[in-house]
Design a protein around this motif. Structure first.
Motif, mmCIF file in Angstrom:
data_model
loop_
_atom_site.group_PDB
_atom_site.id
_atom_site.type_symbol
_atom_site.label_atom_id
_atom_site.label_comp_id
_atom_site.label_asym_id
_atom_site.label_seq_id
_atom_site.Cartn_x
_atom_site.Cartn_y
_atom_site.Cartn_z
ATOM 1 N N ALA A 8 0.829 -1.205 0.000
ATOM 2 C CA ALA A 8 0.000 0.000 0.000
ATOM 3 C C ALA A 8 0.867 1.260 0.000
ATOM 4 N N TRP A 17 -5.148 -3.819 2.860
ATOM 5 C CA TRP A 17 -5.617 -4.799 1.885
ATOM 6 C C TRP A 17 -6.603 -5.802 2.490
ATOM 7 N N VAL A 20 -9.388 -6.974 0.303
ATOM 8 C CA VAL A 20 -8.984 -7.486 -1.007
ATOM 9 C C VAL A 20 -8.432 -8.904 -0.901
ATOM 10 N N HIS A 73 0.629 0.475 -4.690
ATOM 11 C CA HIS A 73 -0.386 1.528 -4.687
ATOM 12 C C HIS A 73 0.256 2.871 -4.356
ATOM 13 N N MET A 215 -8.793 0.029 -2.674
ATOM 14 C CA MET A 215 -8.833 -1.129 -1.768
ATOM 15 C C MET A 215 -9.860 -0.941 -0.658
ATOM 16 N N PRO A 219 -13.153 -2.742 -3.093
ATOM 17 C CA PRO A 219 -12.223 -3.869 -2.910
ATOM 18 C C PRO A 219 -12.499 -5.067 -3.808
#
Length: 236
Positions: A8, A17, A20, A73, A215, A219
């Motif tokens: 991230a 996350w 996800v 990300h 996310m 997600p």
């Protein structure tokens, strides 16, 4: 199936996350959310950008991962892009989630109008980039509850990681890559540096109609895109 290492952006850790990961594991992938040094549960560890690159390489090597999809990300596109260059034939693909991309000799803040001031402010060990206030998350497809969660868990980001220059051994456009652009964050088209990379036959563009933190905001949609980028079957 692939092994996905999820990294991230600034102020965040592996916790970003959480929504996800289950979707990707249901699709059969190995999934490894990673907290970078100096953030979240790794606060108190001194870190520069090279530290973050090594964090990612070490995770791949420690777990002896193959068919690796590195996912970066935002800020983490910078160290992820460099790590992808270093893990050799372990790499299957890189996915940049509304991310910055590394350029050899350039830092995260290179080209920013406030870049020189940031370099002065964050060049020293022990300096930190403070998390964004809640109002900065408005208009990014996030609920008030999601914004409160983000702000409540965000941690200061190690300053030196923002100003150290990237090191690439080969052009980034030679790597197999997917770039996800989030339309509420920056509009229909990606930044010029990304647009140039997207002229490579090895790169593809995916658009998400959401904000900079998909996310949290989308997600399941993000997991579907990551699954497809990792070679999983396309959703009906």
């Amino acid at each position: 199936m692939a092994e996905l290492v999820l990294v991230a952006g600034a102020w965040l850790g592996s916790w970003a996350w959480d929504e996800v990961v289950p979707e990707l594991r249901k699709a059969g992938h190995g999934v490894h959310p990673l907290t970078l040094s100096g953030l979240a549960d790794k606060q108190g560890t001194a870190a520069g950008q090279r530290t973050h690159v090594q964090d990612i390489v070490d995770e791949v090597e420690r777990l002896d991962l193959r068919e690796v999809v590195l996912v970066g990300h935002s800020y983490s596109g910078i160290p992820v892009g460099q790590a992808a260059d270093r893990i050799g034939d372990r790499l299957a693909r890189v996915v940049f989630v509304d991310a910055n991309v590394p350029a050899d000799g350039k830092s995260f803040v290179s080209g920013w109008p406030e870049g020189p001031a940031m370099e002065e402010a964050y060049g020293a060990e022990g300096s930190f980039w403070q998390p964004l206030p809640a109002e900065e998350f408005k208009g990014q497809d996030l609920s008030d509850e999601q914004i409160a969660y983000l702000v409540g868990r965000a941690t200061p980001h190690p300053g030196p990681t923002l100003v150290e220059p990237a090191v690439l051994a080969r052009p980034l456009g030679e790597l197999p890559a997917t770039f996800i652009t989030c339309l509420l964050a920056g509009g229909e088209e990606p930044a010029p540096a990304v647009a140039e990379l997207l002229t490579s036959e090895h790169w593809e563009l995916v658009r998400m109609d959401t904000g900079h933190w998909p996310m949290f905001s989308r997600p399941r949609e993000l997991a579907r895109i990551l699954n497809e980028a990792a070679g999983g079957p396309a959703a009906d």
